[in-house]
Motif scaffolding. Structure first.
Motif, short mmCIF file in Angstrom:
data_model
loop_
_atom_site.label_atom_id
_atom_site.label_comp_id
_atom_site.label_asym_id
_atom_site.label_seq_id
_atom_site.Cartn_x
_atom_site.Cartn_y
_atom_site.Cartn_z
N THR A 233 122.48 35.06 23.65
CA THR A 233 123.70 35.80 23.96
C THR A 233 123.88 37.06 23.11
OG1 THR A 233 124.88 33.89 24.86
CG2 THR A 233 126.24 35.67 23.99
N PRO A 234 123.69 37.00 21.77
CA PRO A 234 123.82 38.25 21.00
C PRO A 234 122.83 39.32 21.44
CG PRO A 234 123.90 36.35 19.54
CD PRO A 234 123.48 35.84 20.88
N THR A 235 121.62 38.92 21.81
CA THR A 235 120.61 39.88 22.28
C THR A 235 121.02 40.47 23.62
OG1 THR A 235 118.82 38.75 21.10
CG2 THR A 235 118.20 40.15 22.96
N PHE A 236 121.46 39.62 24.55
CA PHE A 236 121.93 40.12 25.85
C PHE A 236 123.05 41.15 25.66
CE2 PHE A 236 120.75 35.98 28.27
CZ PHE A 236 119.48 36.47 28.52
N LEU A 237 124.05 40.79 24.86
CA LEU A 237 125.21 41.66 24.69
C LEU A 237 124.87 42.95 23.95
CD1 LEU A 237 127.88 38.94 23.84
CD2 LEU A 237 127.71 40.25 25.94
N GLY A 238 124.01 42.83 22.95
CA GLY A 238 123.63 44.02 22.20
C GLY A 238 122.81 44.99 23.03
N ASP A 239 121.83 44.48 23.76
CA ASP A 239 120.95 45.34 24.54
C ASP A 239 121.63 45.89 25.79
OD1 ASP A 239 119.04 44.78 22.68
OD2 ASP A 239 117.79 43.51 23.97
N SER A 240 122.45 45.09 26.45
CA SER A 240 123.02 45.50 27.74
C SER A 240 124.35 46.24 27.62
CB SER A 240 123.22 44.27 28.64
OG SER A 240 122.00 43.61 28.86
N PHE A 241 125.14 45.90 26.60
CA PHE A 241 126.48 46.48 26.49
C PHE A 241 126.73 47.20 25.18
CE2 PHE A 241 126.78 42.59 29.13
CZ PHE A 241 127.08 43.19 30.35
N GLY A 242 125.71 47.22 24.30
CA GLY A 242 125.85 47.93 23.02
C GLY A 242 126.87 47.32 22.09
N ILE A 243 127.09 46.00 22.20
CA ILE A 243 128.09 45.33 21.38
C ILE A 243 127.51 45.07 19.99
CG2 ILE A 243 129.40 43.18 21.13
CD1 ILE A 243 129.69 43.11 24.12
N ASN A 244 128.31 45.27 18.94
CA ASN A 244 127.81 45.07 17.57
C ASN A 244 127.61 43.59 17.28
OD1 ASN A 244 130.28 43.88 16.31
ND2 ASN A 244 131.16 45.87 16.78
N ALA A 245 126.88 43.32 16.20
CA ALA A 245 126.46 41.94 15.89
C ALA A 245 127.64 41.01 15.66
CB ALA A 245 125.54 41.94 14.68
N VAL A 246 128.70 41.49 15.01
CA VAL A 246 129.85 40.63 14.71
C VAL A 246 130.55 40.20 15.99
CG1 VAL A 246 132.09 40.50 13.59
CG2 VAL A 246 130.16 41.58 12.40
N THR A 247 130.80 41.16 16.89
CA THR A 247 131.47 40.84 18.16
C THR A 247 130.58 39.98 19.05
OG1 THR A 247 132.65 42.95 18.05
CG2 THR A 247 132.63 41.82 20.16
N ALA A 248 129.29 40.30 19.09
CA ALA A 248 128.36 39.49 19.87
C ALA A 248 128.33 38.06 19.35
CB ALA A 248 126.96 40.11 19.83
N GLY A 249 128.44 37.91 18.02
CA GLY A 249 128.49 36.59 17.43
C GLY A 249 129.70 35.79 17.90
#
Length: 396
Positions: A233-249
């Motif tokens: 999930t953190p990888t999906f969100l970071g790569d697809s939506f540019g979400i930072n690590a804390v929010t992706a977490g």
């Protein structure tokens, strides 16, 4: 200590063992899933490609899966308290290694060794269930299984610690928690009754039963979803939506929490309803919500809806599948549970690898997610042929 002594032991002893085993599992699962919340940072530090990053995420799952059966047997033979303490001492080694590593190859070695933390599930189940009579073991296993929440806690806390205090501080934090868990276990818990007659041959004898493999297939999907989506999930969100690590977490923690909390609810409902019928709907909803995720890599809202839906369906499925075990393999529940749990955990190893390879080749995550849809359809068909219209009927 004999079985009779365990049954007549105080409630304080039993519930202390249960709660400490659950908390120790949560600490171990934090170490087991430590790379996922930090995947973006680690990728930059080591210059990793998508496939290298997903291989790193999958590597701890491998040892944590294949070692569950032998670790569970060792717990039964020599005592869960001893094995738990030795296991946590061992986990300190790769956690320390990670703070000193500067190459991707050595990082994979440390990731493989830290995978032993995933075997804490087998130790926790063996240790906690020993203190409760058969009619209360469902409750006990439900509580100790809440240690899976360590995935969610890791996703919530580790990115924040890294952002505030640096990468190595994450592993100092995990080592401190592990040492505390060791000390608490050593001081407050008693050793469980042991069964020296348990052997590896007896544990693997259940492989001769076809139903063991069918349940393993189902758990490969449902528990594999819990592990792999918690990691991806953190990888999906970071790569697809540019979400930072804390929010992706936070989103990864949401998924892990939903899966964990709903699991005992699924098991409880399966006590009152036909588990096979429930499992049919689990596979249907996994397929539906996987399609939502597949077509939502340009919509964060739809992605989160699909993510939560998969978490709910998979969590219920995890509870239902273990309720099916006693009905398809009477008298050998423990061995089947260990075998199914081990093979199911492998379901968290392969998806990140496949998704990473497909992303590397095609530039898209969608094909990898579509394979999840096909897997859910396959499980539905096998369930229908074998347990509903086939030759195995579970009668409540």
């Amino acid at each position: 200590m004999t079985d009779e002594e365990a049954k007549t032991g105080s409630r304080v002893t039993a519930y202390t063992a249960l709660i400490v085993a659950m908390l120790a599992m949560a600490v171990c699962f934090m170490s087991w899933s430590n790379f996922a919340p930090l995947a973006a940072q680690i990728s930059k530090m080591f210059g990793l490609s998508v496939s290298e990053k997903t291989l790193l995420l999958a590597t701890p799952v491998l040892l944590g899966a294949i070692m569950r059966i032998p670790i569970g047997i060792l717990s039964d033979k020599y005592g869960g308290k001893k094995v738990y303490i030795i296991l946590m001492i061992f986990i300190l080694i790769p956690l320390f290694m990670i703070t000193k590593i500067h190459t991707y190859g050595m990082l994979l070695v440390a990731a493989l060794f830290v995978g032993m933390a995933g075997t804490s599930f087998a130790v926790g189940v063996s240790y906690a269930s020993a203190w409760f009579p058969a009619e209360k073991q469902g409750m006990a296993l439900g509580i100790v299984g809440m240690g899976n929440m360590g995935n969610a806690i890791a996703a919530l806390t580790l990115p924040r610690i890294s952002a505030s205090h640096g990468f190595n501080s994450v592993y100092h934090f995990l080592m401190i928690l592990t040492v505390i868990a060791i000390v608490v276990f050593a001081i407050f818990c008693k050793e469980m009754p042991t069964h020296r007659e348990k052997t590896f041959a007896s544990a693997f004898s259940v492989a001769k039963e076809s139903s063991t493999w069918y349940l393993s297939l189902f758990y490969f999907l449902t528990f594999g979803l819990f592990v792999s989506f918690s990691n991806l999930t953190p990888t999906f969100l970071g790569d697809s939506f540019g979400i930072n690590a804390v929010t992706a977490g936070l989103y990864a923690a949401l998924f892990a929490a939903v899966c964990t909390i709903i699991r005992p609810i699924g098991g409880t409902i399966a006590d009152k309803r036909r588990p096979m019928s429930m499992l049919q709907w689990v596979f249907v909803f996994i397929a539906i919500f996987a399609l939502v995720v597949m077509f939502s890599f340009n919509s964060q809202t739809l992605f989160v809806i699909g993510l939560v839906g998969i978490g709910l369906a998979a969590g219920i499925g995890n509870g239902v599948i273990f309720k099916m075990v006693p009905y398809v393999s009477k008298g050998n529940t423990g061995a089947v549970t260990g075998f199914v749990g081990a093979l199911g955990a492998l379901g968290g190893f392969f998806p990140p690898l496949v998704v990473g390879w497909i992303k590397q080749w095609t530039g898209s995550y969608q094909i990898g997610v579509f394979l999840l849809v096909l897997m859910a359809v396959l499980c539905y068909y096998v369930l229908w042929r074998r347990f509903i219209h086939g030759d195995v009927h579970i009668v409540k």
